[in-house]
Design a protein around this motif. Structure first.
Motif, PDB file in Angstrom:
ATOM      1  N   PHE A  36      -3.993  41.117 -98.147  1.00 46.22           N
ATOM      2  CA  PHE A  36      -3.298  40.775 -99.393  1.00 46.22           C
ATOM      3  C   PHE A  36      -2.523  41.964 -99.903  1.00 46.22           C
ATOM      4  O   PHE A  36      -2.966  43.098 -99.778  1.00 46.22           O
ATOM      5  CB  PHE A  36      -4.305  40.346-100.464  1.00 46.22           C
ATOM      6  CG  PHE A  36      -4.992  39.065-100.114  1.00 46.22           C
ATOM      7  CD1 PHE A  36      -4.474  37.863-100.540  1.00 46.22           C
ATOM      8  CD2 PHE A  36      -6.124  39.081 -99.327  1.00 46.22           C
ATOM      9  CE1 PHE A  36      -5.097  36.680-100.196  1.00 46.22           C
ATOM     10  CE2 PHE A  36      -6.753  37.901 -98.969  1.00 46.22           C
ATOM     11  CZ  PHE A  36      -6.237  36.696 -99.416  1.00 46.22           C
ATOM     12  N   ALA A  85      -5.511  39.942-105.914  1.00 38.67           N
ATOM     13  CA  ALA A  85      -5.537  38.734-105.085  1.00 38.67           C
ATOM     14  C   ALA A  85      -6.586  38.854-103.992  1.00 38.67           C
ATOM     15  O   ALA A  85      -7.277  37.878-103.671  1.00 38.67           O
ATOM     16  CB  ALA A  85      -4.158  38.479-104.488  1.00 38.67           C
ATOM     17  N   LYS A 106      -9.908  38.176-105.589  1.00 38.60           N
ATOM     18  CA  LYS A 106     -10.064  36.780-105.990  1.00 38.60           C
ATOM     19  C   LYS A 106     -10.364  35.913-104.765  1.00 38.60           C
ATOM     20  O   LYS A 106     -11.223  35.036-104.801  1.00 38.60           O
ATOM     21  CB  LYS A 106      -8.801  36.293-106.696  1.00 38.60           C
ATOM     22  CG  LYS A 106      -8.999  35.031-107.485  1.00 38.60           C
ATOM     23  CD  LYS A 106      -7.964  34.904-108.589  1.00 38.60           C
ATOM     24  CE  LYS A 106      -8.290  33.777-109.547  1.00 38.60           C
ATOM     25  NZ  LYS A 106      -8.636  32.498-108.943  1.00 38.60           N
ATOM     26  N   ALA A 107      -9.651  36.216-103.671  1.00 41.53           N
ATOM     27  CA  ALA A 107      -9.875  35.457-102.442  1.00 41.53           C
ATOM     28  C   ALA A 107     -11.307  35.651-101.945  1.00 41.53           C
ATOM     29  O   ALA A 107     -11.981  34.698-101.559  1.00 41.53           O
ATOM     30  CB  ALA A 107      -8.872  35.886-101.373  1.00 41.53           C
ATOM     31  N   SER A 127     -13.855  33.940-104.201  1.00 37.57           N
ATOM     32  CA  SER A 127     -13.846  32.472-104.120  1.00 37.57           C
ATOM     33  C   SER A 127     -14.392  32.008-102.770  1.00 37.57           C
ATOM     34  O   SER A 127     -14.474  30.819-102.503  1.00 37.57           O
ATOM     35  CB  SER A 127     -12.443  31.936-104.363  1.00 37.57           C
ATOM     36  OG  SER A 127     -11.623  32.275-103.285  1.00 37.57           O
ATOM     37  N   GLY A 128     -14.759  32.945-101.902  1.00 40.59           N
ATOM     38  CA  GLY A 128     -15.425  32.573-100.656  1.00 40.59           C
ATOM     39  C   GLY A 128     -14.508  32.419 -99.462  1.00 40.59           C
ATOM     40  O   GLY A 128     -14.900  31.891 -98.431  1.00 40.59           O
ATOM     41  N   ARG A 129     -13.262  32.894 -99.584  1.00 42.22           N
ATOM     42  CA  ARG A 129     -12.322  32.745 -98.475  1.00 42.22           C
ATOM     43  C   ARG A 129     -12.754  33.558 -97.254  1.00 42.22           C
ATOM     44  O   ARG A 129     -12.556  33.151 -96.127  1.00 42.22           O
ATOM     45  CB  ARG A 129     -10.926  33.170 -98.941  1.00 42.22           C
ATOM     46  CG  ARG A 129      -9.906  33.355 -97.841  1.00 42.22           C
ATOM     47  CD  ARG A 129      -9.603  32.041 -97.162  1.00 42.22           C
ATOM     48  NE  ARG A 129      -8.704  32.206 -96.029  1.00 42.22           N
ATOM     49  CZ  ARG A 129      -9.100  32.351 -94.776  1.00 42.22           C
ATOM     50  NH1 ARG A 129     -10.378  32.388 -94.480  1.00 42.22           N
ATOM     51  NH2 ARG A 129      -8.211  32.464 -93.810  1.00 42.22           N
TER      52      ARG A 129
END
Lengths: 323, 342
Positions: B178, B183, B186-187, B190-192
């Motif tokens: 990223f 970002a 956040k990714a 959120s479990g990405r």
């Protein structure tokens, strides 16, 4: 007796040619001067310059790639992977946006009030929200709301949808659950999906307007004539209206395709390894900002010129057919 | 389109070519004195190193170094212009003269030191790259992260280390890169990705300040690289280079000599010549640097010695509670060692 100078003054075309040559020469000299100046300045400031770094091993991995990419391979191949990733998402988005745009444009003109209202609302909403926001919304929607890879959604046999992306049967292989997520078959990441949805959703809104304008530009009498020949509205659209509208739609649509390709550079915001992302990483590993940025500019310029040339060719073909 | 593209391109090259010229006129010290402020490049927000509160006040180890420089050079620790830079902008900002010192959790490497038009001055934090995973993750060791997707911010040394480490293990990883720090976080949250990687100190800071629930994340035991962090300055100005370097050394030396923010004034009359030299009551160490004799005294009174800076921002006085570890003084089993100030 002929006087060459008077001859030259009389011939407007040769005169224009000479002036143009002069201007082009000056422009080239200016560019050369700037490149020289930049190079000299970088050297005195102890900043490495030149393109030799392209042949050194890149040393970083790339998350997704059409080609096989290994960190031991040189930078130029990393850039190539970036270009291909950009092309992959841009082409897919152009196709999707065109299909969606055609449907939306046509439906903006139906007599069905509800359908027309929905399509108009779509166009207004998607056209007026900045693309970057749309991309981030799609991305965090996908990353946040989809289940993790161990509990992937399985809507169709062999198709898995999870935080790790969309896996589907490809090349005779069916994906199955592995250690970390789904392995095997074809797969696209949530980054690719978010970018594809964002770019095509945004592009489609503009294309819909182009399609609507194109169709409206065909005289009403043509539609009535088609109806008088006993064609259904759909047949009339396909055989009479669209062929005429297409000629007017191609130039503005070209512009949209170019915009869409360039907008794909927003990929860095959602973690998709497009050309800009790879160039950013390379820039940081090597510190060669001027070189990496000029490669970026050259590639986007090249892509835009190619797109323009391709649609230009198609446009001329359509014009010839029309007359 | 064609012409416009070229115009844009040449304009950019012109900017690239001319900015350093403009910024290079005059020595950094003269410029800093003339403008009455030190331009300091910091991160966009990393608690403990350079973080900003709701009132716009910067705090952290990296920011304290800049305050120390301002105190030593200008006599006022408040005369700092903060420039938050992301990891891609940082070197260009320094090269182009946007900042006088880059104090932004930046790793000292050969490539950066030798080919990017900058000099690292000294090490202010010995770090290493680590990994953070969700508590319920199957991985309890980095070795188990084979083929995992790992969130990372672009423009860092971590991208390359990540690859080096797993290649040595004969394994592959899939980095999700990223551009923005926010970002990437956040990714991950959120479990990405199955793991997040960066320097261990940053991981601790991120877990403490950014995680929805700090208790839900664990930092794996392995540290896969050496990440010595420290301030960097532009090449071509040896005097400024020396000032920043010796400012860091003075703060470390102060800890070794037991000089603190509180006792600095009273220790001026200490019988120890080393203490006298540092505080300006003995030999004039400032003259050689182009400063006055009390340069170090002012810096110590403004931000404290290195140990105090560490404890306040990262250690027991902060919410991060990082142990001193390698960052303890060499006399206490750590690596912090300053050449003699004499």
């Amino acid at each position: 007796m002929r006087r060459p100078f008077a001859e030259f003054r009389r011939h407007a075309s040769s005169r224009a040619f000479c002036y143009q040559l002069l201007v082009a020469g000056l422009a080239l000299a200016l560019v050369w001067l700037l490149v020289e100046q930049t190079g000299a300045e970088l050297r005195t400031r102890g900043i490495r310059s030149g393109f030799a770094f392209l042949f050194e091993p890149a040393g970083f991995s790339i998350g997704e790639s059409v080609l096989d990419f290994d960190a031991a391979q040189p930078y130029w191949r990393a850039f190539l992977v970036g270009v291909l990733n950009t092309l992959r998402v841009a082409l897919a988005a152009i196709v999707l946006a065109t299909v969606l745009g055609l449907c939306l444009g046509a439906c903006s003109l139906t007599r069905n009030v509800l359908l027309r209202g929905l399509c108009r609302a779509y166009v207004e909403v998607f056209r007026n929200i900045p693309l970057l926001l749309q991309l981030l919304t799609w991305y965090f929607l996908l990353a946040e709301k989809l289940p993790s890879a161990d509990a992937a959604l399985n809507p169709l046999p062999g198709v898995f949808l999870s935080k790790s992306g969309l896996a589907f049967p490809w090349g005779g292989e069916v994906p199955a659950a592995g250690d970390f997520g789904i392995a095997g078959g074809g797969a696209v990441t949530p980054e690719f999906l978010a970018l594809l949805l964002g770019l095509s959703g945004y592009g489609a809104a503009y294309l819909a307007e182009i399609v609507r304008a194109g169709i409206l530009s065909v005289p009403r009498g043509q539609v009535d004539a088609a109806a008088a020949l006993g064609m259904t509205p759909l047949q009339g659209l396909r055989a009479v209206v669209l062929p005429q509208a297409l000629r007017l739609m191609i130039p503005p649509a070209t512009n949209q395709f170019l915009n869409l390709t360039k907008n794909s550079s927003l990929a860095v915001a959602v973690g998709y390894p497009d050309l800009v992302s790879i160039a950013n990483t390379s820039l940081n590993q090597t510190g060669q900002a001027a070189e990496c940025i000029s490669i970026l500019m050259a590639v986007y310029l090249g892509l835009s010129l190619l797109t323009a040339a391709a649609t230009g060719w198609y446009n001329r073909r359509q014009l010839r057919r029309g007359h | 389109m064609n012409i416009a593209g070229w115009k844009c391109c040449s304009a950019l090259i012109a900017v690239l070519a001319l900015t350093p010229l403009a910024a290079h006129a005059g020595k950094t010290l003269d410029l800093v004195r003339q403008q009455g402020r030190v331009a300091c490049g910091v991160s966009t927000g990393l608690a403990g190193f350079s973080g900003v509160d709701s009132k716009g006040n910067w705090s952290g180890l990296d920011t304290d170094i800049c305050r120390g420089i301002a105190a030593a050079v200008l006599g006022d620790p408040g005369k700092v212009k903060w420039l938050p830079l992301n990891s891609q902008q940082r070197f260009t900002a320094l090269q182009a003269g946007e900042v006088d010192v880059l104090s932004r959790n930046t790793t000292w490497t050969l490539t950066r030191d030798a080919s990017m038009g900058l000099h690292f001055t000294a090490i202010t934090y010995y770090d290493g790259q680590g990994f953070m995973v969700p508590k319920q993750s199957k991985a309890s060791s980095v070795k188990q992260l084979r083929n995992a997707e790992i969130c990372v911010q672009s423009g860092t040394t971590t991208e390359k280390n990540l690859n080096d480490y797993f290649r040595a293990q004969g394994a592959k990883v899939r980095p999700v890169v990223f551009e923005s720090f926010e970002a990437s976080l956040k990714a991950f949250f959120s479990g990405r990705c199955q793991a997040y990687t960066t320097d261990v100190s940053s991981l601790v800071s991120i877990r403490d300040k950014e995680a929805p629930k700090p208790g839900d994340y664990v930092i794996l035991p392995e540290v896969i690289s050496k990440e010595p962090l420290g301030p960097a300055v532009r090449r071509g100005d040896d005097e400024w280079f020396a000032i920043v370097k010796w400012l860091v050394f003075a703060l470390i030396e102060a800890e070794e000599l037991g000089i603190t923010q509180a006792n600095a004034d009273s220790l001026r009359s200490s019988p120890n010549p080393a203490v006298q030299r540092l505080l300006g009551s003995g030999d004039d160490s400032g003259r050689l640097l182009g400063l006055d004799r009390e340069w170090a005294l002012r810096a110590i009174k403004a931000v404290g010695n290195y140990g105090e800076i560490f404890e306040r921002n990262l250690g027991s006085g902060s919410s991060l509670k990082l142990p001193r570890g390698s960052n303890a003084l060499w006399t206490k089993g750590g690596l912090m060692y300053a050449p003699p100030v004499r």
